[in-house]
Each structure stands twice: as structure tokens, then as C-alpha cells.
Write an enzyme that holds these catalytic residues in place. Structure first.
Site, PDB file in Angstrom:
ATOM      1  N   ASP A   1     123.978  42.819  17.596  1.00 56.69           N
ATOM      2  CA  ASP A   1     124.843  43.296  18.672  1.00 56.69           C
ATOM      3  C   ASP A   1     126.086  42.432  18.833  1.00 56.69           C
ATOM      4  OD1 ASP A   1     122.896  45.227  19.190  1.00 56.69           O
ATOM      5  OD2 ASP A   1     121.782  43.870  20.494  1.00 56.69           O
TER       6      ASP A   1
ATOM      7  N   ASP B   1     120.041  51.982  15.320  1.00 55.59           N
ATOM      8  CA  ASP B   1     119.593  51.364  16.558  1.00 55.59           C
ATOM      9  C   ASP B   1     118.934  52.382  17.481  1.00 55.59           C
ATOM     10  OD1 ASP B   1     119.407  48.791  17.477  1.00 55.59           O
ATOM     11  OD2 ASP B   1     121.161  48.900  18.776  1.00 55.59           O
TER      12      ASP B   1
END
EC number: 3.4.23.-
Length: 508
Positions: free
Chosen positions: A418, A356
């Protein structure tokens, strides 16, 4: 660390400078007859020509003069009488922005709106040109010009202004509730279901049809393969977005319908109606003679996905369907995918943490445009001809009125990753709670840590005013909290390996 800090600072400085030279604003349009309600339209301006007021009440309401028959590149394009206290609207043409705005200013204009059929770009110039011009100049899309004519007619007034962006939008509350709720429900459901499947045998009155879905235990090799696939797909989407986006949309429709079916089937099975089965046949799937109620549920779930697929670009309401299908998909994945050890959880979360951060913060140094690959793909590349968006996000429309919401980002987004990545750790914590009979202390602590990590993400978003890799904050919060709880309870060895299984049915 020093190189990282300097590079990040340079990138942020570049981002700030871009905002100085390219800003979003609004033009509030009213009919001169005063018989209709006003409407805001997006404009793109350069504050170096002239600043726009932040408050609509302080903006000058002037007549908008439609001069789109000309491009205002020479004095012959100026109408007789000039633009006395007006804001002319002209087509973009081939001359420079400076030539246009200079002609407008010397002929009495109080502002200039340049109509563009193409993508809006900031009206640029040099320092001496900026010093000479003292009227605002902005670009407006040709589509908005047509809407102004359709909504208000030819006699209209307009006021150009640029309100400050709110620090945080209220829709963050909705995203927070959806994300934390999905993680909590999915983690609880996955943990309870896993223990029930292993150690509790229930009598089923409708045979094999009511079997539990199979779970998939994730191994380190599978984690590595998954991350390589994620990296490859993200890069492919960045370069071939217009082709692959439809593949992703199709996969989402299929997976979301399966997820919705999985979430609704336990409730449908409680209904006393529709237990009869279809007649004997040789058709695929139907040869198992499913119950009518389950068949109707499958048709309903597929129909919902198809409706979303057809109307996915309807901004007014399609986001509700997308979020519903997305939450169902996340719950299904949390129920199906199982991390058997905290060691596996740590490996997955840390690898995706690096993934990420790399694709948000590092890739701007590697791309020609200086854009983050992750942000570009998630929001839809600006050069995309399809204007399609990836559906693998929860999206909620912005509730505050602002130029950014009107012009570029009408929705706030949170990626499924997420939710799913920390959610798998929350599910493991609940399973371990049941194993060691700990009254769900791990599950509650990890869920709270997820909520705190999400709040920290929102704060970082407000302070930095740019897209954030949520896992940068969620992974440390959830991993460290789980580790500290296990250390405090002196169960770290068992927590790390997932051993010490003892069922407490009162906690299931």
C-alpha cells in the site's frame, strides 16, 4: 453488480452475526489487599447469556474464587457454602457451558470464568438456555490465570466489563505520517536520482565504489509475472503458513539490511572519517577494497536486521525496528524500481487493485472458514502453531485501551504494497515534472491524492469495522488525480508515454 452487492451484504451480515455471538471483553483484577494496581485481562463472552456493562465504574467488583481444581460439571464440584456473590474460575472440562453456568447460578455465583488451555471459543447454547441464565459467563486463558496468581496472589477481586471499541485509534495518525512521508520522500528521491543518473555527470573521488545502484525498468510482461507470483505466494502462505513464514522473515532481514544500507550510505559518505580502504585480498566483495566506513555501515545494517530477527516478537519495542527497516526497504524499492510510462503505472495499479479486492472480499466465499485469505495471512492465521506474523507491514501499537487491542489485535497494520504501489506512480510523476518543467505539480498532486486515499481508507475501516484493501481507495485517488492533472495541462499524450524529456536542473 447486483450479485456483487448481494454477496457483499451477505458477508457483512455474517460478520455482524459473528460479533453478536462472540465478543471480547475485559476482567479488571485487583488484589483484595488493595496494595497493587489493577490490571485488565482478555475474556471472550457471549452476550446472549448476559450483557456486560460498558463502563468499569458500573461493573460489580466481586471476589474471584479459584476453583480450577474442578470443572464444575456436577453438584459434587460445588464447594461447601456455594459461590455466594462470587465469580468462580473453573477449568473447561467435558460438559457443556450451560451445565457449568447453571450450577454456578443456582449456587449463588454472580458470574463465571471458564479457564481454557486451548484457543478461546465463545460459550454457546440455545435460546431456552439463554433465557434461563442471567449471569455473565466468559472464557479466560490459562496463561492469564497464571499471571493473575503471580501478580496478585490468591485473594483477588474482579469486575467483568466490555467497553465500546473506539471508532479510530490515535495510532492511525502515526501510520498516516509514516506512509505519506515514505511515499513523498521515496517518490522525490527516485525521480531526482533517475534524472541525475541520466543527464548529470559528477566527478567521484573514490572510483567505482561510489557508483549509483542500478534501476530496473518494469515492463508489462514483468507486471504480469509479478502478479502471478504474488497470487501464488499468498495462496501458499494461506495453506503452508507455518513453514513459509520463516522464509519470508529471512528474506525481509536480508532485503531490509540492503535497504537500510542504501538509505544511510549517502549520509555516511559525507563523513570525513574512514575513507581508507582495506588491504588487498582475494575474498568475495572485499577484493574490491571497500572503504572502512562503508564496511562498518554494512556491519551495522546487518546487525540491526539480526537484532530485529531475534527479538521480533517483543511487542514493547520490536515494532520500532520493524517499521524502521520497513521504511528503509520501501525507500530502496522506490529508488530501484522504475515505471517508465503512465501506461505502465496504470496497468500495475489496476491489476493490483483487482488482486487486492479479490483476496479481501471474494475469497471469503471460497474458503471453508469464510475468512479472507488476505486478512488471514496478514494478521497470521488463527490456526497457526508458530504465532509468527509476516513482517511486510508497518505496525504501530494501539494507543486506545479496548478489548480488541487487548485480546486479538494489539497493532494496526499497513502493508508495504500500500506504500510501494502508489509510490511508484508518485516517483513517475516527479520524473515527469522534471521532464516538462512543471514545478512539481504532478508530484505534489499525486502525493496529496495518496494522503486523501489513505484517509478514506481509515474512514472505511471505522465504518465497516473490518480489514480494508487499501488499494481499493488509493488506486482511484492517485490514478484519477494524475490523469486529471495531465488532462488539465494538455499533456496527457506525453504523460501516457513518458516522452518529451527536457531536463531542468533547477528542479533536481
Amino acid at each position: 453488480m447486483a450479485v456483487w452487492g448481494v454477496g457483499l451484504s451477505a458477508w457483512l451480515l455474517l460478520h455482524v452475526l459473528r460479533q453478536v455471538y462472540c465478543e471480547y471483553g475485559m476482567v479488571h483484577v485487583l488484589s483484595e489487599r488493595g496494595s497493587s494496581k489493577g490490571k485488565d485481562y482478555c475474556i471472550l463472552f457471549n452476550s446472549q447469556w448476559a450483557h456486560l456493562p460498558h463502563d468499569l465504574g458500573k461493573a460489580s467488583l466481586l471476589q474471584l474464587q479459584d476453583q480450577t481444581a474442578s470443572v464444575l460439571c456436577s453438584p459434587t464440584d460445588v464447594p461447601d457454602g456455594g459461590f455466594n456473590n462470587q465469580i468462580p474460575m473453573v477449568m473447561r472440562g467435558n460438559c457443556t457451558f450451560y451445565e457449568k453456568v447453571r450450577l454456578a447460578q443456582i449456587n449463588g455465583a454472580r458470574g463465571l470464568l471458564i479457564v481454557s488451555r486451548e484457543r478461546l471459543v465463545p460459550p454457546g447454547g440455545n435460546r431456552s438456555q439463554y433465557e434461563e441464565i442471567d449471569i455473565p459467563v466468559a472464557l479466560i486463558s490459562y496463561t492469564d490465570l497464571l499471571d493473575i496468581g503471580k501478580s496478585f496472589g490468591s485473594s483477588v477481586k474482579g469486575a467483568m466489563y466490555a467497553p465500546n471499541e473506539p471508532v479510530l485509534d490515535y495510532n492511525m495518525v502515526i501510520i498516516f505520517v509514516m506512509a505519506v512521508g515514505t511515499v513523498a520522500i521515496g517518490g522525490y528521491w527516485a525521480g531526482s536520482r533517475d534524472v541525475k543518473k541520466r543527464y548529470m555527470k559528477h566527478k567521484r573521488d573514490d572510483g567505482a565504489e561510489k557508483h549509483d545502484d542500478e534501476t530496473v525498468d518494469v515492463t508489462p510482461i514483468m507486471i504480469c509475472i509479478f502478479v502471478v507470483m504474488c497470487c501464488s505466494m499468498l495462496v501458499l502462505l494461506y495453506f503452508f503458513y507455518d513453514h513459509l513464514v520463516y522464509v519470508i522473515i529471512g528474506i525481509f532481514c536480508l532485503a531490509a539490511s540492503i535497504g537500510l544500507y542504501s538509505c544511510l550510505s549517502p549520509f555516511v559518505r559525507r563523513f570525513p572519517l574512514g575513507k581508507c580502504r582495506i588491504p588487498d585480498n582475494n575474498l568475495p566483495y572485499f577484493h574490491k577494497r571497500p572503504q572502512v566506513r562503508m564496511l562498518l555501515l554494512a556491519v551495522f545494517c546487518i546487525s540491526v536486521s539480526i537484532v530485529w530477527g531475534i527479538f521480533r516478537n517483543e511487542d514493547q519495542w520490536a515494532w520500532v525496528l520493524q517499521d524502521t527497516l520497513g521504511i528503509a526497504f520501501c525507500l530502496y524499492m522506490l529508488k530501484t524500481i522504475r515505471l517508465p510510462t503512465f501506461k505502465g503505472c496504470t496497468l500495475l495499479l489496476l491489476v493490483l487493485f483487482v488482486y487486492d479486492v479479490f483476496f479481501v472480499f471474494i475469497t471469503p466465499f471460497l474458503t471453508k472458514t469464510g475468512e479472507s485469505i488476505m486478512v488471514e495471512v496478514a494478521a497470521g492465521p488463527s490456526h497457526s502453531t508458530t504465532h509468527e506474523k509476516l513482517p511486510m507491514v508497518l505496525k504501530v501499537p494501539r494507543l486506545n485501551s479496548s478489548p480488541l487491542a487487548l485480546c486479538d489485535r494489539p497493532f494496526s497494520l499497513l502493508g508495504f504494497g500500500d506504500i510501494l504501489v502508489p509510490g511508484l506512480l508518485v516517483a513517475y510523476c516527479h520524473r515527469f515534472d522534471i521532464q516538462v518543467q512543471s514545478s512539481r505539480v504532478y508530484f505534489v498532486a499525486c502525493t496529496i491524492a495518496y494522503g486523501i486515499g489513505l484517509l478514506v481508507t481509515f474512514v472505511a475501516l471505522a465504518l465497516m469495522q473490518m480489514g480494508q484493501p487499501a488499494l481499493l481507495y488509493l488506486v482511484p485517488c492517485t490514478l484519477l488525480t494524475s490523469f486529471v492533472v495531465a488532462l488539465w495541462r494538455k499533456e496527457l499524450a506525453m504523460f501516457w508515454t513518458g516522452s518529451g524529456f527536457a531536463v531542468n536542473t533547477s528542479l533536481i
